[in-house]
Design an enzyme around this catalytic site. Structure first.
Site, PDB file in Angstrom:
ATOM      1  N   ASP A 109       0.853  -1.196   0.000  1.00  0.00           N
ATOM      2  CA  ASP A 109       0.000   0.000   0.000  1.00  0.00           C
ATOM      3  C   ASP A 109       0.888   1.244   0.000  1.00  0.00           C
ATOM      4  OD1 ASP A 109      -3.235   0.507   0.973  1.00  0.00           O
ATOM      5  OD2 ASP A 109      -1.837   2.196   1.027  1.00  0.00           O
ATOM      6  N   ILE A 110       0.505   2.223  -0.806  1.00  0.00           N
ATOM      7  CA  ILE A 110       1.328   3.438  -0.950  1.00  0.00           C
ATOM      8  C   ILE A 110       1.267   4.320   0.301  1.00  0.00           C
ATOM      9  CG2 ILE A 110      -0.409   4.991  -1.975  1.00  0.00           C
ATOM     10  CD1 ILE A 110       1.731   5.641  -4.147  1.00  0.00           C
ATOM     11  N   ASN A 120     -12.868  -3.190   2.536  1.00  0.00           N
ATOM     12  CA  ASN A 120     -13.716  -2.009   2.652  1.00  0.00           C
ATOM     13  C   ASN A 120     -14.695  -1.998   1.479  1.00  0.00           C
ATOM     14  OD1 ASN A 120     -12.329  -1.040   4.924  1.00  0.00           O
ATOM     15  ND2 ASN A 120     -10.771  -0.065   3.648  1.00  0.00           N
ATOM     16  N   GLY A 159     -15.572   2.925   3.717  1.00  0.00           N
ATOM     17  CA  GLY A 159     -14.256   3.538   3.542  1.00  0.00           C
ATOM     18  C   GLY A 159     -13.536   3.128   2.273  1.00  0.00           C
ATOM     19  N   GLN A 160     -14.265   2.575   1.295  1.00  0.00           N
ATOM     20  CA  GLN A 160     -13.619   2.157   0.052  1.00  0.00           C
ATOM     21  C   GLN A 160     -13.302   3.388  -0.800  1.00  0.00           C
ATOM     22  OE1 GLN A 160     -15.933  -0.580  -2.328  1.00  0.00           O
ATOM     23  NE2 GLN A 160     -14.258  -0.929  -3.774  1.00  0.00           N
ATOM     24  N   HIS A 212     -10.307  -5.375  -3.400  1.00  0.00           N
ATOM     25  CA  HIS A 212      -8.970  -5.747  -2.910  1.00  0.00           C
ATOM     26  C   HIS A 212      -9.104  -6.114  -1.438  1.00  0.00           C
ATOM     27  CE1 HIS A 212      -9.668  -1.435  -2.540  1.00  0.00           C
ATOM     28  NE2 HIS A 212      -8.973  -1.475  -1.415  1.00  0.00           N
ATOM     29  N   HIS A 249      -7.055  -5.866   2.111  1.00  0.00           N
ATOM     30  CA  HIS A 249      -5.920  -5.311   2.848  1.00  0.00           C
ATOM     31  C   HIS A 249      -5.380  -6.387   3.796  1.00  0.00           C
ATOM     32  CE1 HIS A 249      -6.817  -0.898   2.152  1.00  0.00           C
ATOM     33  NE2 HIS A 249      -7.999  -1.405   1.888  1.00  0.00           N
TER      34      HIS A 249
HETATM   35  P1  AMP Z   1      -9.676   1.276   0.065  1.00  0.00           P
HETATM   36  O1  AMP Z   1      -9.754   2.615   0.742  1.00  0.00           O
HETATM   37  O2  AMP Z   1     -10.109   0.120   0.900  1.00  0.00           O
HETATM   38  O3  AMP Z   1     -10.381   1.329  -1.282  1.00  0.00           O
HETATM   39  O4  AMP Z   1      -8.147   1.007  -0.200  1.00  0.00           O
HETATM   40  C1  AMP Z   1      -7.433   1.610  -1.245  1.00  0.00           C
HETATM   41  C2  AMP Z   1      -5.994   1.596  -0.827  1.00  0.00           C
HETATM   42  O5  AMP Z   1      -5.211   1.819  -1.992  1.00  0.00           O
HETATM   43  C3  AMP Z   1      -5.617   2.690   0.167  1.00  0.00           C
HETATM   44  O6  AMP Z   1      -5.119   2.091   1.354  1.00  0.00           O
HETATM   45  C4  AMP Z   1      -4.552   3.504  -0.556  1.00  0.00           C
HETATM   46  O7  AMP Z   1      -3.509   3.925   0.290  1.00  0.00           O
HETATM   47  C5  AMP Z   1      -4.065   2.519  -1.600  1.00  0.00           C
HETATM   48  N1  AMP Z   1      -3.477   3.106  -2.789  1.00  0.00           N
HETATM   49  C6  AMP Z   1      -3.939   4.180  -3.483  1.00  0.00           C
HETATM   50  N2  AMP Z   1      -3.146   4.405  -4.557  1.00  0.00           N
HETATM   51  C7  AMP Z   1      -2.174   3.455  -4.543  1.00  0.00           C
HETATM   52  C8  AMP Z   1      -1.064   3.150  -5.367  1.00  0.00           C
HETATM   53  N3  AMP Z   1      -0.769   3.878  -6.462  1.00  0.00           N
HETATM   54  N4  AMP Z   1      -0.267   2.103  -5.031  1.00  0.00           N
HETATM   55  C9  AMP Z   1      -0.539   1.367  -3.927  1.00  0.00           C
HETATM   56  N5  AMP Z   1      -1.584   1.598  -3.115  1.00  0.00           N
HETATM   57  C10 AMP Z   1      -2.386   2.631  -3.403  1.00  0.00           C
END
Ligand code: AMP
Ligand code: ZN
Length: 120
Positions: free
Chosen positions: A34-35, A93, A99-100, A106, A108
């Site tokens: 995760d970024i 999420n 919180g998606q 995906h 986590h």
């Molecule tokens: P969600 O909020 O459950 O939809 O999770 C989306 C996740 O994607 C969040 O935890 C973000 O930090 C992560 N995210 C967003 N952009 C990127 C990216 N370019 N590379 C890796 N993770 C990312």
């Protein structure tokens, strides 16, 4: 539900258009860091098939086996990172209240620190 979506962030990562730190892969999944990590280990297990959320994903053909593969990838990484003994959290999420923020299902995987309940 489509195999890939042109402007979806995770589809773009899956196509290699946006860089990511890859932690694992299988025929059906890609596992990335995760970024914005919320824990010392914060990985995302992403199916290669685009689906907006868990509901759309599970409506797909053979979805149970595909979902089992996602979980297996998460558990394999937990074992590889040796956090299977200390514990971890798997989170899906869904929707705005859930919180998606990325509209491609995906899972986590969070680990490496104690996590309270309920989450904030
Ligand atoms: P969600 O909020 O459950 O939809 O999770 C989306 C996740 O994607 C969040 O935890 C973000 O930090 C992560 N995210 C967003 N952009 C990127 C990216 N370019 N590379 C890796 N993770 C990312
Ligand atoms: Zn997508």
């Amino acid at each position: 539900m489509t195999a890939s979506s042109a402007d979806c962030l995770f589809c773009r990562i899956l196509r290699g258009e946006i860089p990511a730190t890859v932690l694992g892969r299988s025929d059906r999944t890609l596992v990335i860091a995760d970024i914005t990590p919320q824990a010392p280990l914060h990985a995302l297990v992403i199916p290669r098939r685009h689906a907006e959320d868990i509901g759309a994903f599970m409506a797909g053909k053979d979805a149970e086996a595909e979902f089992a593969d996602l979980v297996a990838q998460a558990l394999a990484l937990a074992k590889e990172k040796q956090i299977d003994r200390t514990g971890y959290r798997l989170v899906v999420n869904t929707g705005s209240d859930g919180g998606q923020t990325v509209g491609h299902l995906h899972i986590h995987l969070l680990a490496g620190r104690p996590m309270g309940w309920p989450p904030g």
